[in-house]
Design a protein around this motif. Structure first.
Motif, PDB file in Angstrom:
ATOM      1  N   LEU A 157       3.150   2.973  -1.571  1.00 22.35           N
ATOM      2  CA  LEU A 157       1.837   2.825  -0.926  1.00 22.35           C
ATOM      3  C   LEU A 157       1.198   4.191  -0.657  1.00 22.35           C
ATOM      4  N   HIS A 158       2.033   5.184  -0.301  1.00 19.85           N
ATOM      5  CA  HIS A 158       1.439   6.512  -0.061  1.00 19.85           C
ATOM      6  C   HIS A 158       0.954   7.136  -1.376  1.00 19.85           C
ATOM      7  N   HIS A 159       1.652   6.821  -2.462  1.00 23.57           N
ATOM      8  CA  HIS A 159       1.190   7.263  -3.785  1.00 23.57           C
ATOM      9  C   HIS A 159      -0.209   6.692  -4.055  1.00 23.57           C
ATOM     10  N   LYS A 160      -0.359   5.400  -3.766  1.00 28.58           N
ATOM     11  CA  LYS A 160      -1.676   4.761  -3.904  1.00 28.58           C
ATOM     12  C   LYS A 160      -2.725   5.479  -3.030  1.00 28.58           C
ATOM     13  N   SER A 178      -5.396  -0.755   3.259  1.00 29.46           N
ATOM     14  CA  SER A 178      -5.915   0.572   2.890  1.00 29.46           C
ATOM     15  C   SER A 178      -6.298   0.526   1.420  1.00 29.46           C
ATOM     16  N   ILE A 179      -7.592   0.606   1.134  1.00 31.54           N
ATOM     17  CA  ILE A 179      -8.071   0.459  -0.247  1.00 31.54           C
ATOM     18  C   ILE A 179      -9.161   1.496  -0.511  1.00 31.54           C
ATOM     19  N   THR A 180      -9.720   1.492  -1.722  1.00 33.17           N
ATOM     20  CA  THR A 180     -10.752   2.476  -2.012  1.00 33.17           C
ATOM     21  C   THR A 180     -12.041   2.107  -1.258  1.00 33.17           C
ATOM     22  N   PRO A 181     -12.771   3.114  -0.780  1.00 36.98           N
ATOM     23  CA  PRO A 181     -14.038   2.812  -0.089  1.00 36.98           C
ATOM     24  C   PRO A 181     -14.976   1.977  -0.969  1.00 36.98           C
TER      25      PRO A 181
END
Ligand code: NAD
Length: 310
Positions: A253-256, A113-116
């Protein structure tokens, strides 16, 4: 050897029935997902930072590689499942990275899960190296990974999605091509917004119910059967009841992910009032040293706010 620069990854270039898979990132999600591919008959070569996770892969029937280059060199399909954008960039780029060492026509499926924006940039850089890319983040948590019932949200070309579909079918249950590169990540960001707000609502209900003296188990039973029921409530009720916050999905990870959705929403002019509050509560948990706990530990934030000792 390959006969085409864009081989179908579902037919091995050396005559075996299934494509050779390189798996980079064998953490909470990557280990059980790669093991499901091994069980389905795929030859899997893996690389990750923890030696014990490589031993686990070998014990499951996979092959442990000593480097990313070694893992990807012969692969038809390369799957990455690492924490965030910086790690995807670290494994993809540079002389020792995936793009420099993958063979022409390989298919790179990034399930992190990363930035688009990182996914869009990666697809463009990979194209120059003859590597095709899909962004394919998942939802369903560790249990969904183990049970192979993940939701997989995919961005990229339709032909590459079709080629990857047999692999996705081994790993998940709900598999959707959402649009061009980055679309899978945008949908995943929305997913994380919904999940965080849902956990927060459940956590607030738990504290309210307990302070009211209602039997929590009975309350969650009946709530789970009505409109308030959700996959979050079903999956996390044990965590709430037992105050068991072993991850699972780490607050870190949810913070990210709350950062990703906040930035992406700002970029398109979407306003997330509730999401913003929950993002701050997640940040607060992390700042108080709870970053390594499961995201159901949002309950601890609500308890602190309500004056409970935690
Ligand atoms: P994790 O921290 O358990 O595992 C990450 C793995 O990546 C580790 O094994 C680490 O060794 C490896 N890694 C990091 N940098 C590396 C590098 N440079 N080279 C090789 N390997 C490297 O994380 P996780 O919980 O498995 O999550 C992975 C991704 O999946 C994240 O983007 C997360 O947001 C997403 N996700 C997690 C869950 C969940 O419930 N855990 C659910 C859905 C999506």
């Amino acid at each position: 050897m390959t006969t085409s620069s864009t081989p179908d990854p579902n037919t091995s270039s050396v005559g075996a029935a299934l494509p050779r898979v390189a798996w980079i990132g064998l953490g909470i999600m990557g280990s059980p997902m790669s093991e499901n591919l091994i069980k389905a008959g795929y030859p899997v070569t893996g690389f990750t930072l923890e030696p014990e996770k490589l031993e686990r892969l070998a014990a499951a029937g996979g092959t442990a590689a000593a480097s990313i280059a070694e893992a990807v060199r012969e692969a038809d399909v390369i799957i990455t499942m690492v924490p965030a954008s910086p790690q995807v960039e670290a494994v993809a780029y540079g002389p020792d990275g995936i793009l420099e060492n993958a063979r022409d026509g390989a298919l790179l499926i990034d399930m992190s899960s990363i930035t688009p924006g990182t996914s869009i940039d990666l697809a463009a850089a990979a194209r120059e190296k003859g590597v095709r890319v899909l962004d394919a983040p998942v939802s369903g948590g560790e249990a969904g990974a183990i049970e192979a019932v993940l939701s997989i949200m995919v961005g990229g070309e339709a032909a590459d999605f079709d080629a990857a579909k047999p692999i996705f079918d081994v790993l998940g249950k709900t598999i959707v091509l959402c649009g061009p590169h980055g679309s899978g990540q945008t949908v995943k960001a929305a997913n994380q917004l919904i999940v965080a707000v849902n956990i927060e609502a459940c956590a607030e209900a738990v504290v309210f119910l307990e302070k009211s003296g209602v039997d929590l188990q009975a309350a969650l039973d009946v709530l789970g059967g009505g409109l308030a029921g959700s996959t979050v409530l079903a999956r996390k009720r044990g965590n709430f009841l037992n105050r068991d916050f072993k991850p699972g999905f780490r607050i870190e990870l949810h913070h990210k992910d709350m950062g990703i959705v906040t930035d992406a929403a700002r970029a398109v002019g979407a306003v997330l009032p509730t999401g913003s509050v929950v993002a701050q509560l997640v940040a607060s948990l992390r700042a108080q040293g709870d970053g390594g706990l499961d995201h159901s530990a949002l309950l601890r934030a609500v308890e602190r706010l309500s004056g409970n000792e935690v």
